[in-house]
Design a protein around this motif. Sequence first.
Motif, PDB file in Angstrom:
ATOM      1  N   THR A 118       5.341 -10.167   4.138  1.00 34.17           N
ATOM      2  CA  THR A 118       6.408  -9.713   3.241  1.00 34.17           C
ATOM      3  C   THR A 118       7.446  -8.947   4.048  1.00 34.17           C
ATOM      4  O   THR A 118       7.106  -8.141   4.908  1.00 34.17           O
ATOM      5  CB  THR A 118       5.849  -8.804   2.130  1.00 34.17           C
ATOM      6  OG1 THR A 118       5.024  -7.791   2.717  1.00 34.17           O
ATOM      7  CG2 THR A 118       5.017  -9.601   1.139  1.00 34.17           C
ATOM      8  N   TYR A 123      11.158 -10.607  -0.204  1.00 35.71           N
ATOM      9  CA  TYR A 123      11.466  -9.886  -1.443  1.00 35.71           C
ATOM     10  C   TYR A 123      12.724 -10.440  -2.100  1.00 35.71           C
ATOM     11  O   TYR A 123      12.797 -10.589  -3.326  1.00 35.71           O
ATOM     12  CB  TYR A 123      11.644  -8.393  -1.154  1.00 35.71           C
ATOM     13  CG  TYR A 123      10.394  -7.694  -0.669  1.00 35.71           C
ATOM     14  CD1 TYR A 123       9.145  -7.997  -1.212  1.00 35.71           C
ATOM     15  CD2 TYR A 123      10.452  -6.728   0.332  1.00 35.71           C
ATOM     16  CE1 TYR A 123       8.001  -7.351  -0.772  1.00 35.71           C
ATOM     17  CE2 TYR A 123       9.307  -6.078   0.773  1.00 35.71           C
ATOM     18  CZ  TYR A 123       8.086  -6.393   0.222  1.00 35.71           C
ATOM     19  OH  TYR A 123       6.949  -5.755   0.655  1.00 35.71           O
ATOM     20  N   PRO A 131       9.806  -1.375  -6.583  1.00 29.75           N
ATOM     21  CA  PRO A 131       8.560  -1.042  -5.881  1.00 29.75           C
ATOM     22  C   PRO A 131       7.345  -1.741  -6.485  1.00 29.75           C
ATOM     23  O   PRO A 131       6.460  -2.213  -5.762  1.00 29.75           O
ATOM     24  CB  PRO A 131       8.467   0.475  -6.023  1.00 29.75           C
ATOM     25  CG  PRO A 131       9.895   0.918  -6.137  1.00 29.75           C
ATOM     26  CD  PRO A 131      10.572  -0.158  -6.945  1.00 29.75           C
ATOM     27  N   GLU A 132       7.310  -1.831  -7.809  1.00 32.50           N
ATOM     28  CA  GLU A 132       6.174  -2.472  -8.489  1.00 32.50           C
ATOM     29  C   GLU A 132       6.096  -3.957  -8.155  1.00 32.50           C
ATOM     30  O   GLU A 132       5.009  -4.492  -7.867  1.00 32.50           O
ATOM     31  CB  GLU A 132       6.305  -2.286  -9.996  1.00 32.50           C
ATOM     32  CG  GLU A 132       5.089  -2.788 -10.776  1.00 32.50           C
ATOM     33  CD  GLU A 132       5.209  -2.545 -12.275  1.00 32.50           C
ATOM     34  OE1 GLU A 132       4.186  -2.670 -12.964  1.00 32.50           O
ATOM     35  OE2 GLU A 132       6.332  -2.232 -12.747  1.00 32.50           O
ATOM     36  N   LYS A 134       7.422  -5.472  -5.526  1.00 33.66           N
ATOM     37  CA  LYS A 134       7.132  -5.622  -4.103  1.00 33.66           C
ATOM     38  C   LYS A 134       5.644  -5.467  -3.829  1.00 33.66           C
ATOM     39  O   LYS A 134       5.058  -6.227  -3.046  1.00 33.66           O
ATOM     40  CB  LYS A 134       7.943  -4.599  -3.289  1.00 33.66           C
ATOM     41  CG  LYS A 134       9.441  -4.905  -3.241  1.00 33.66           C
ATOM     42  CD  LYS A 134      10.194  -3.839  -2.461  1.00 33.66           C
ATOM     43  CE  LYS A 134      11.693  -4.157  -2.429  1.00 33.66           C
ATOM     44  NZ  LYS A 134      12.459  -3.128  -1.690  1.00 33.66           N
ATOM     45  N   THR A 135       5.025  -4.508  -4.491  1.00 36.38           N
ATOM     46  CA  THR A 135       3.585  -4.296  -4.325  1.00 36.38           C
ATOM     47  C   THR A 135       2.806  -5.500  -4.846  1.00 36.38           C
ATOM     48  O   THR A 135       1.859  -5.971  -4.203  1.00 36.38           O
ATOM     49  CB  THR A 135       3.140  -3.025  -5.084  1.00 36.38           C
ATOM     50  OG1 THR A 135       3.813  -1.897  -4.532  1.00 36.38           O
ATOM     51  CG2 THR A 135       1.631  -2.826  -4.962  1.00 36.38           C
ATOM     52  N   LYS A 138       3.251  -8.467  -2.458  1.00 32.26           N
ATOM     53  CA  LYS A 138       2.494  -8.233  -1.229  1.00 32.26           C
ATOM     54  C   LYS A 138       1.006  -8.504  -1.450  1.00 32.26           C
ATOM     55  O   LYS A 138       0.346  -9.129  -0.609  1.00 32.26           O
ATOM     56  CB  LYS A 138       2.703  -6.794  -0.755  1.00 32.26           C
ATOM     57  CG  LYS A 138       2.112  -6.505   0.620  1.00 32.26           C
ATOM     58  CD  LYS A 138       2.509  -5.112   1.080  1.00 32.26           C
ATOM     59  CE  LYS A 138       1.987  -4.847   2.496  1.00 32.26           C
ATOM     60  NZ  LYS A 138       2.401  -3.508   2.979  1.00 32.26           N
ATOM     61  N   GLN A 139       0.481  -8.067  -2.584  1.00 30.83           N
ATOM     62  CA  GLN A 139      -0.939  -8.287  -2.902  1.00 30.83           C
ATOM     63  C   GLN A 139      -1.234  -9.769  -3.092  1.00 30.83           C
ATOM     64  O   GLN A 139      -2.244 -10.283  -2.609  1.00 30.83           O
ATOM     65  CB  GLN A 139      -1.310  -7.508  -4.162  1.00 30.83           C
ATOM     66  CG  GLN A 139      -1.330  -6.001  -3.978  1.00 30.83           C
ATOM     67  CD  GLN A 139      -1.528  -5.263  -5.299  1.00 30.83           C
ATOM     68  OE1 GLN A 139      -1.380  -5.827  -6.380  1.00 30.83           O
ATOM     69  NE2 GLN A 139      -1.873  -3.979  -5.209  1.00 30.83           N
ATOM     70  N   HIS A 142      -1.103 -11.626   0.230  1.00 28.34           N
ATOM     71  CA  HIS A 142      -2.260 -11.231   1.039  1.00 28.34           C
ATOM     72  C   HIS A 142      -3.517 -11.971   0.588  1.00 28.34           C
ATOM     73  O   HIS A 142      -4.347 -12.388   1.405  1.00 28.34           O
ATOM     74  CB  HIS A 142      -2.485  -9.724   0.946  1.00 28.34           C
ATOM     75  CG  HIS A 142      -3.699  -9.253   1.694  1.00 28.34           C
ATOM     76  ND1 HIS A 142      -4.947  -9.172   1.100  1.00 28.34           N
ATOM     77  CD2 HIS A 142      -3.862  -8.862   2.991  1.00 28.34           C
ATOM     78  CE1 HIS A 142      -5.834  -8.743   1.992  1.00 28.34           C
ATOM     79  NE2 HIS A 142      -5.202  -8.541   3.137  1.00 28.34           N
TER      80      HIS A 142
END
Length: 218
Positions: A118, A123, A131-132, A134-135, A138-139, A142
Amino acid sequence: MNVYFLSGLGADKRVFDKLKLDDRYAVHYIEWISPKRKEPLHDYAQRLIAQMDTTKPFQLVGLSFGGIMATEIAEIVRPEQVILISSTPTSIPVSKFNRGLIKFLLASPFAAPILKSTNKYTYKYFGADTPELKTLLKQILHDTDSKFLKWALIRMSQWKHPDKIENLYHIHGSADRLIPLKIVKPDVIIEGGGHLMVYKEHEEISKILNQQLAKKFK
């Protein structure tokens, strides 16, 4: 009525977490399974059907790659309706050269780490601008299986489906960078919606889904 959701490439039901559907719908989430070597999308779709009860009326909701798979499933069994979100109802022309280039690049041992990473470009193209989001992205990246990711990207580049299926409804965002609005003709456009609008614009998407699912409710 049973409603089966198919998430995006490598993702899971987390992307649908904020949707609010009427209680009259029995919501199920189709889980991705490991593809066989060089398995065609149609054969893979056939194996996904094992997670569904096709003896009763049902509807499909497919997000991104899940929309492509929902279309393939609908060619084998007959849902009351297929709803696509941030997806494409027909194949997108990819030249023979570009198909070969994609296959070549994905053969590199560095392909998976790059695709699963990421950064500001990831993004941007997914529309993860909070932020939410992006998290979440990313999860998801992954947790995505590298082999599944490579297989799916190659199969998508080779997908041949020139015509829309029957009983299809398409929801798309005007700001989708992965599947630009100019190459699809959706039934409804979410202004400012990016590729992850199912999560960010969940209230608007939920309202549309409830209204559209109700039209085929039995």
